[in-house]
Motif scaffolding. Sequence first.
Motif, PDB file in Angstrom:
ATOM      1  N   TRP A  57      -7.682 -12.434  -1.590  1.00 30.91           N
ATOM      2  CA  TRP A  57      -7.491 -12.299  -0.145  1.00 30.91           C
ATOM      3  C   TRP A  57      -6.515 -11.175   0.184  1.00 30.91           C
ATOM      4  N   VAL A  58      -5.536 -10.935  -0.681  1.00 30.52           N
ATOM      5  CA  VAL A  58      -4.628  -9.804  -0.474  1.00 30.52           C
ATOM      6  C   VAL A  58      -5.402  -8.498  -0.596  1.00 30.52           C
ATOM      7  N   MET A  59      -6.268  -8.398  -1.596  1.00 29.82           N
ATOM      8  CA  MET A  59      -7.069  -7.188  -1.761  1.00 29.82           C
ATOM      9  C   MET A  59      -8.010  -6.977  -0.575  1.00 29.82           C
ATOM     10  N   ILE A  60      -8.640  -8.045  -0.108  1.00 32.00           N
ATOM     11  CA  ILE A  60      -9.524  -7.931   1.058  1.00 32.00           C
ATOM     12  C   ILE A  60      -8.724  -7.479   2.277  1.00 32.00           C
ATOM     13  N   GLY A  61      -7.546  -8.050   2.472  1.00 34.85           N
ATOM     14  CA  GLY A  61      -6.705  -7.679   3.603  1.00 34.85           C
ATOM     15  C   GLY A  61      -6.276  -6.230   3.561  1.00 34.85           C
ATOM     16  N   ILE A  62      -5.887  -5.756   2.391  1.00 36.01           N
ATOM     17  CA  ILE A  62      -5.453  -4.363   2.260  1.00 36.01           C
ATOM     18  C   ILE A  62      -6.608  -3.406   2.534  1.00 36.01           C
ATOM     19  N   VAL A  63      -7.782  -3.730   2.010  1.00 40.76           N
ATOM     20  CA  VAL A  63      -8.948  -2.873   2.240  1.00 40.76           C
ATOM     21  C   VAL A  63      -9.304  -2.832   3.727  1.00 40.76           C
ATOM     22  N   LEU A  64      -9.279  -3.975   4.398  1.00 44.53           N
ATOM     23  CA  LEU A  64      -9.635  -4.012   5.815  1.00 44.53           C
ATOM     24  C   LEU A  64      -8.595  -3.300   6.682  1.00 44.53           C
ATOM     25  N   ILE A  65      -7.330  -3.422   6.354  1.00 42.75           N
ATOM     26  CA  ILE A  65      -6.305  -2.717   7.114  1.00 42.75           C
ATOM     27  C   ILE A  65      -6.401  -1.212   6.869  1.00 42.75           C
ATOM     28  N   ALA A  66      -6.744  -0.810   5.651  1.00 35.09           N
ATOM     29  CA  ALA A  66      -6.957   0.610   5.371  1.00 35.09           C
ATOM     30  C   ALA A  66      -8.164   1.135   6.143  1.00 35.09           C
ATOM     31  N   MET A  67      -9.197   0.324   6.273  1.00 37.73           N
ATOM     32  CA  MET A  67     -10.357   0.722   7.071  1.00 37.73           C
ATOM     33  C   MET A  67      -9.982   0.831   8.546  1.00 37.73           C
ATOM     34  N   GLU A  68      -9.044   0.020   8.986  1.00 37.19           N
ATOM     35  CA  GLU A  68      -8.584   0.097  10.376  1.00 37.19           C
ATOM     36  C   GLU A  68      -7.842   1.396  10.629  1.00 37.19           C
ATOM     37  N   ILE A  69      -7.104   1.876   9.643  1.00 36.50           N
ATOM     38  CA  ILE A  69      -6.410   3.140   9.793  1.00 36.50           C
ATOM     39  C   ILE A  69      -7.414   4.272   9.998  1.00 36.50           C
ATOM     40  N   ILE A  70      -8.541   4.191   9.309  1.00 35.13           N
ATOM     41  CA  ILE A  70      -9.590   5.201   9.457  1.00 35.13           C
ATOM     42  C   ILE A  70     -10.290   5.051  10.805  1.00 35.13           C
ATOM     43  N   ASP A  71     -10.576   3.801  11.205  1.00 31.16           N
ATOM     44  CA  ASP A  71     -11.325   3.526  12.429  1.00 31.16           C
ATOM     45  C   ASP A  71     -10.443   3.655  13.667  1.00 31.16           C
ATOM     46  N   GLY A  72      -9.322   2.963  13.697  1.00 32.63           N
ATOM     47  CA  GLY A  72      -8.358   3.069  14.775  1.00 32.63           C
ATOM     48  C   GLY A  72      -8.697   2.347  16.057  1.00 32.63           C
ATOM     49  N   SER A  73      -9.569   1.365  16.030  1.00 32.84           N
ATOM     50  CA  SER A  73      -9.960   0.700  17.275  1.00 32.84           C
ATOM     51  C   SER A  73      -9.176  -0.578  17.556  1.00 32.84           C
ATOM     52  N   PHE A  74      -8.506  -1.138  16.584  1.00 32.04           N
ATOM     53  CA  PHE A  74      -7.750  -2.388  16.701  1.00 32.04           C
ATOM     54  C   PHE A  74      -8.625  -3.571  17.112  1.00 32.04           C
ATOM     55  N   ILE A  75      -9.909  -3.462  17.005  1.00 32.28           N
ATOM     56  CA  ILE A  75     -10.790  -4.538  17.479  1.00 32.28           C
ATOM     57  C   ILE A  75     -11.331  -5.373  16.327  1.00 32.28           C
ATOM     58  N   PHE A  76     -11.776  -4.737  15.277  1.00 28.87           N
ATOM     59  CA  PHE A  76     -12.512  -5.477  14.256  1.00 28.87           C
ATOM     60  C   PHE A  76     -11.749  -5.625  12.951  1.00 28.87           C
ATOM     61  N   PHE A  77     -11.366  -4.531  12.334  1.00 23.08           N
ATOM     62  CA  PHE A  77     -10.819  -4.585  10.979  1.00 23.08           C
ATOM     63  C   PHE A  77      -9.393  -5.114  10.910  1.00 23.08           C
ATOM     64  N   LEU A  78      -8.557  -4.762  11.873  1.00 25.05           N
ATOM     65  CA  LEU A  78      -7.152  -5.185  11.830  1.00 25.05           C
ATOM     66  C   LEU A  78      -6.986  -6.701  11.938  1.00 25.05           C
ATOM     67  N   PRO A  79      -7.618  -7.378  12.905  1.00 21.84           N
ATOM     68  CA  PRO A  79      -7.453  -8.836  12.956  1.00 21.84           C
ATOM     69  C   PRO A  79      -7.984  -9.551  11.714  1.00 21.84           C
ATOM     70  N   ILE A  80      -9.085  -9.083  11.178  1.00 20.17           N
ATOM     71  CA  ILE A  80      -9.633  -9.726   9.976  1.00 20.17           C
ATOM     72  C   ILE A  80      -8.749  -9.429   8.768  1.00 20.17           C
TER      73      ILE A  80
END
Length: 104
Positions: free
Chosen positions: A20-43
């Motif tokens: 779950w830590v690895m999944i969280g880090i990957v999703l937060i890194a994807m949020e940095i690329i996306d930047g919408s704060f809608i999908f990847f950051l909360p998950i």
Amino acid sequence: MQSISILSYLSYWLLNPKVWVMIGIVLIAMEIIDGSFIFFLPIGVGSLINAIILYLQENQIIFKEYILNYWYHTFISLAILSLIISLMLQKLSRKSANKDVNDY
């Protein structure tokens, strides 16, 4: 030869806090690329909170009984946590937004 069922294999990986830590880090890194704060950051943040709950439960630091017993409990908690975090981010972004010049 011993066969492992798919559900026990799934339970092993989804009840492991490191996953779950690895999944969280990957999703937060994807949020940095996306930047919408809608999908990847909360998950991603929900995944990290899931990892904390699983770690505390595994080591019996706070939780004496298991809250997340089965693999599908982790997905239910992830959905609830992501929804709460998404609503909190939405509320914070509304307060910090500047008023539009065209609003009369």
